[in-house]
Design an enzyme around this catalytic site. Structure first.
Site, PDB file in Angstrom:
ATOM      1  N   HIS A  51      -2.799   6.806  -0.703  1.00 48.75           N
ATOM      2  CA  HIS A  51      -3.750   7.333   0.281  1.00 48.75           C
ATOM      3  C   HIS A  51      -3.123   7.963   1.523  1.00 48.75           C
ATOM      4  O   HIS A  51      -3.713   7.916   2.599  1.00 48.75           O
ATOM      5  CB  HIS A  51      -4.719   6.237   0.700  1.00 48.75           C
ATOM      6  CG  HIS A  51      -5.520   5.709  -0.435  1.00 48.75           C
ATOM      7  ND1 HIS A  51      -6.386   4.642  -0.320  1.00 48.75           N
ATOM      8  CD2 HIS A  51      -5.601   6.082  -1.738  1.00 48.75           C
ATOM      9  CE1 HIS A  51      -6.947   4.378  -1.488  1.00 48.75           C
ATOM     10  NE2 HIS A  51      -6.478   5.262  -2.367  1.00 48.75           N
ATOM     11  N   HIS A 108       0.856  -1.189   0.000  1.00 49.24           N
ATOM     12  CA  HIS A 108       0.000   0.000   0.000  1.00 49.24           C
ATOM     13  C   HIS A 108       0.896   1.245   0.000  1.00 49.24           C
ATOM     14  O   HIS A 108       1.407   1.666   1.026  1.00 49.24           O
ATOM     15  CB  HIS A 108      -0.910  -0.006   1.229  1.00 49.24           C
ATOM     16  CG  HIS A 108      -2.127   0.855   1.078  1.00 49.24           C
ATOM     17  ND1 HIS A 108      -2.202   1.905   0.185  1.00 49.24           N
ATOM     18  CD2 HIS A 108      -3.338   0.822   1.705  1.00 49.24           C
ATOM     19  CE1 HIS A 108      -3.397   2.477   0.272  1.00 49.24           C
ATOM     20  NE2 HIS A 108      -4.108   1.837   1.186  1.00 49.24           N
ATOM     21  N   TYR A 162      -0.593   7.049   3.321  1.00 49.62           N
ATOM     22  CA  TYR A 162      -0.006   6.163   4.314  1.00 49.62           C
ATOM     23  C   TYR A 162       1.522   6.221   4.211  1.00 49.62           C
ATOM     24  O   TYR A 162       2.073   7.053   3.494  1.00 49.62           O
ATOM     25  CB  TYR A 162      -0.574   4.755   4.156  1.00 49.62           C
ATOM     26  CG  TYR A 162      -2.069   4.716   4.423  1.00 49.62           C
ATOM     27  CD1 TYR A 162      -2.585   5.169   5.637  1.00 49.62           C
ATOM     28  CD2 TYR A 162      -2.971   4.271   3.452  1.00 49.62           C
ATOM     29  CE1 TYR A 162      -3.954   5.175   5.881  1.00 49.62           C
ATOM     30  CE2 TYR A 162      -4.347   4.262   3.700  1.00 49.62           C
ATOM     31  CZ  TYR A 162      -4.822   4.724   4.914  1.00 49.62           C
ATOM     32  OH  TYR A 162      -6.172   4.734   5.154  1.00 49.62           O
TER      33      TYR A 162
END
Length: 362
Positions: free
Chosen positions: A179, A176, A181
């Site tokens: 977004h 990931h 992060y």
């Protein structure tokens, strides 16, 4: 093209429809362990060509949402085996999303002060324990800046999580990097004001991304590794980064020789800008491997982007929540069960209601 088979490395996918990763917070406590209910949820949706699971924290400090399933303990591995066996039993394929939220957390969730590229906080809320009891949205805390040792330890956590995922039966892992992060925090100017080799120049701000991806590839094989990016989405920060598009393209050029399973672009959510056709052309010019896109696509728009050659796979998120048989509904032109935003409380936490109780089309 949506329904045509696709070869993803050594995997043969039934179609080009992917189930996008979506946090659902249904784990068994204590320990945030994947359970039978989760296995049923994913099994119901295994007609997708590829399932990408909800984000799985790679460590306790990487956790930013309560009740999310980890991938850093033996109990997590054993719990996830139920899901992979259920998906594979239906002829499906599954990647797990490896997740470190960085500063988008709170010590009541992570067990310690959240960490990030720099000690910079933005107004932001995450799903965690409330002072009065129960769970809800809580304000994040000021993070501490990661040391070089922290960075190397976190890369090792990603590697171990990837190994754990393969042991749990997953076909691959998706890092990931989107977004707002941790990986994204290193890439953007507004969250990375370091003065060492992991900050400053564009080259330095992509170093953590590249080192992490390469380390995971070395551990489990590049054909089992993917990464999600969101250069047109601004999340977890107040301002857009004007350099993130160029930095992303430069990173893709460096990632291309690795031969990753796919690159996954998340688009059209939160505070986002429209993706330009020029960006899609630029990506295709420098990145010759599979590309996945997600972001409020319907059947027609999904077909269109495949036909134009800008993507090879289209991922659907919320439609899969209320339509476990989304592939069949698309193929047979059956009306979709709409997402009930009034029942948003069932998105995170709870039991079968709003999770495994949606009807299949007859």
């Amino acid at each position: 093209m949506l329904f045509s088979p696709f070869k993803l490395g050594s995997l043969s996918l039934k179609n080009r429809i992917a189930m996008a990763p979506m946090t659902r917070s249904r784990t068994t406590q204590p320990g945030d362990v994947p359970n039978d209910l989760m296995a049923t949820y994913y099994k119901q949706r295994a007609t997708a060509g590829l399932i990408i699971t909800e984000g799985a924290p790679i460590s306790s400090v990487g956790r930013g949402y309560s009740l999310t399933p980890g991938i850093y303990s033996k109990a997590h591995i054993d719990g996830w085996k139920k899901t992979t066996e259920a998906i594979h039993g239906e002829g499906g394929k599954a990647f797990i999303q490896l997740w470190h939220v960085g500063r988008r957390s709170h010590s009541s969730i992570a067990g310690e002060t959240p960490v990030s590229a720099s000690a910079i906080k933005e107004d932001d809320k995450v799903f965690g324990p409330l002072p009065e009891g129960g769970y809800g949205m809580v304000e994040t805390e000021m993070p501490r800046a990661m040391s070089i040792e922290d960075i190397q330890s976190t890369i090792s956590d990603f590697v171990q999580a990837a190994k754990n995922a393969i042991e749990a039966g997953f076909d691959g892992v998706e890092l990931h990097g989107a977004h707002g992060y941790l990986i994204d925090q290193f890439m953007r100017i507004n969250s990375n004001q370091r003065t060492d080799i992991y900050g400053g120049s564009k080259e330095n701000r992509q170093r953590f991304l590249l080192e992490t991806v390469r380390a995971v590839c070395d551990a489990i094989g590049a054909d089992k590794v993917a990464i999600r990016l969101s250069p047109f989405v601004n999340e977890g920060a107040s301002e857009h980064d004007e350099e993130i598009i160029d930095l992303t393209l430069d990173s893709l050029q460096k990632l291309a020789p690795l031969g990753l399973s796919y690159i996954h672009f998340s688009e059209n959510i939160s505070d986002s800008k429209a993706v330009t056709e020029q960006f899609r052309k630029d990506v295709r010019a420098i990145y010759p491997h599979p590309i996945m896109v997600a972001g409020k696509f319907n059947k027609e728009k999904g077909q269109e982007i495949l036909t134009k050659g800008f993507a090879d796979l289209v991922a659907y998120g919320q439609p899969f929540i209320t339509n476990p048989d989304l592939v069949k509904r698309f193929k047979c032109d059956i009306d979709l069960t709409p997402v009930d935003y009034d029942a948003h409380s069932t998105f995170y936490g709870g039991g079968a209601k709003g999770y495994t109780d949606y009807a299949f089309a007859q």
